[in-house]
Design an enzyme around this catalytic site. Structure first.
Site, PDB file in Angstrom:
ATOM      1  CE1 TYR A 143     -20.906 -16.141 -72.347  1.00 13.10           C
ATOM      2  CE2 TYR A 143     -23.192 -15.528 -72.062  1.00 13.10           C
ATOM      3  CZ  TYR A 143     -21.856 -15.302 -71.812  1.00 13.10           C
ATOM      4  OH  TYR A 143     -21.480 -14.248 -71.028  1.00 13.10           O
ATOM      5  CE  LYS A 192     -11.301  -5.182 -78.026  1.00 14.81           C
ATOM      6  NZ  LYS A 192     -10.938  -3.864 -77.508  1.00 14.81           N
ATOM      7  CG  ASP A 224     -12.526  -1.530 -75.597  1.00 16.95           C
ATOM      8  OD1 ASP A 224     -13.319  -1.487 -76.561  1.00 16.95           O
ATOM      9  OD2 ASP A 224     -11.295  -1.417 -75.750  1.00 16.95           O
ATOM     10  CG  ASP A 248     -24.108 -12.287 -69.628  1.00 14.91           C
ATOM     11  OD1 ASP A 248     -24.934 -11.813 -68.822  1.00 14.91           O
ATOM     12  OD2 ASP A 248     -23.494 -13.348 -69.430  1.00 14.91           O
ATOM     13  CG  ASP A 252     -25.605  -8.143 -65.259  1.00 12.85           C
ATOM     14  OD1 ASP A 252     -26.770  -8.304 -65.691  1.00 12.85           O
ATOM     15  OD2 ASP A 252     -25.053  -8.960 -64.494  1.00 12.85           O
TER      16      ASP A 252
END
Ligand code: NAD
Length: 356
Positions: A143, A192, A224, A248, A252
């Site tokens: 980001y 990852k 994942d 992020d 959620d």
């Protein structure tokens, strides 16, 4: 007597309504636990754009920096949706995080007993007291990395960069290990590392930091798999630490497991005591001004502020207990169930104060 300076960034939409209730509860806690609170207000988001032309005025940064902590409602709304990216209310959010050095985002995903049925996950999977803390790195990674547009083989293309330095990973890992020490001494680091070099450095660094926390049981999980495990068996998690983008998304997901967006608090911490505390939901323009917003996420954010920035853990616990008690019989429309007393945003604030 301790006296705290708190900056209020009420923001847009339901922001002012919910922050007003949180202030009421904080005042009540101050009276009960013998500390003082002084408030100052500043503009952020759409209201700042309307008043000053920018989403994050310099005065707002100065006021926040001069305070012990910041309470934020929410920013944004359709009125500002057509502005270019760096002029939108959300740019103010990214800006204030950067300006205050808020590198650690703590998002608890907790199910309050009376709200268990609000979760889309089956009862036997959630268990009786799901309580996950996601620690998301907030000021680094993709980001904030370099990005751009270019042409590839005559076609328009775009690129973003994920990069982490060792000190950035170390400091977020320490926040997570410290939290794990205060909770169940269990930490999952999510990356990852099977694909990304930045994730391999993340993993190596977290392992190095773990040597200072021999009591904490550390495990690693690919993002994942973590996304899947959160709905398959959320009880396996206690504290999760991860990068900005993965955090992020996962936070959620974890918040949906808890059921209601109006219930979930968050904290963003700097290296000092200063923190920014806000509900995870947005400005809910669809219900703004109707007096029906759920103020509990903001009230629970105040409890986090008392715990993590103001060192008033007893007041934090008392607010959380008052929220749980109030929920036994009272609900705002978003979490309403038959047989409950349907209350407004303001009434919910009053009831939590009374329960305190
Ligand atoms: P939202 O969280 O504002 O609303 C999603 C849905 O949840 C809506 O139906 C809303 O009414 C409901 N809801 C949210 N909070 C509630 C509460 N406290 N009580 C009752 N119901 C509640 O998300 P959105 O609709 O995607 O975004 C609306 C605006 O908020 C956008 O401009 C977005 O950019 C902004 N936003 C801001 C933040 C922030 O300030 N941190 C976060 C997310 C979105």
């Amino acid at each position: 007597m301790a006296n705290y300076k708190i900056t209020l960034l009420k923001g847009d939409g339901i922001g002012p309504e919910i922050v007003n209730q949180a202030v009421k509860v904080l005042d009540k806690a101050a009276e009960k636990f013998g500390f003082g609170v002084e408030y100052d207000e500043a503009l952020l988001g759409g209201c700042a754009i309307d008043a000053t032309g920018v989403p994050l005025p310099d005065e707002t940064v100065a006021k926040c920096k001069a305070s012990d902590s910041v309470i934020l409602g929410a920013v944004g709304g359709p009125k500002w949706d057509t502005l270019p990216g760096n002029k939108r209310p959300e740019a103010g959010l990214l800006g204030i995080r950067g300006a205050l050095g808020l590198f650690a985002n703590l998002r608890p995903s907790v199910i309050f007993g009376p709200l268990k049925s609000a979760s889309p996950i089956k009862d036997d999977i959630i268990g009786d007291n799901m309580d996950i803390m996601i620690v998301r790195e907030l000021t680094g990674g993709i980001y904030f990395g370099e990005r751009g547009r270019k042409e590839v083989e005559g076609q328009p293309a775009a690129w973003d960069t994920e990069m982490y330095t060792v000190p950035e990973i170390e400091r977020i890992a320490r926040v997570a290990f410290d939290l794990a020490m205060k909770r169940n001494k269990k930490l999952t680091s999510v990356d990852k590392a099977n694909v990304l070099e930045s994730s391999r450095l993340w993993r190596e660094t977290v392992i190095n930091v773990s040597k200072d926390y021999p009591e904490v049981e550390l495990n690693h999980m690919y993002v994942d798999n973590c996304a899947m495990q959160l709905v398959r068996n959320p009880k396996q998690f206690d504290v999760i630490v991860t990068s900005n983008i993965f955090g992020d998304i996962l936070s959620d997901e974890a918040s949906m497991i808890a059921g209601s967006i109006g219930m979930l608090a968050s904290a963003s911490l700097s290296e000092g005591k200063l923190g920014l505390y806000e509900p995870i939901h947005g400005s809910a323009p669809d219900i703004a001004g109707l007096g029906i917003a759920n103020p509990l996420a903001t009230i629970l954010s105040v409890a986090m502020m008392l715990r993590y920035s103001l060192n008033q853990p007893k007041a934090a616990e008392a607010i959380e207990a008052a929220v749980a008690k109030t929920l036994e019989t009272n609900r705002t429309p978003d979490i309403y169930e038959d047989g409950m007393n349907k209350v407004s945003c303001e009434e919910m604030g009053d009831l939590v104060c009374a329960a305190l």
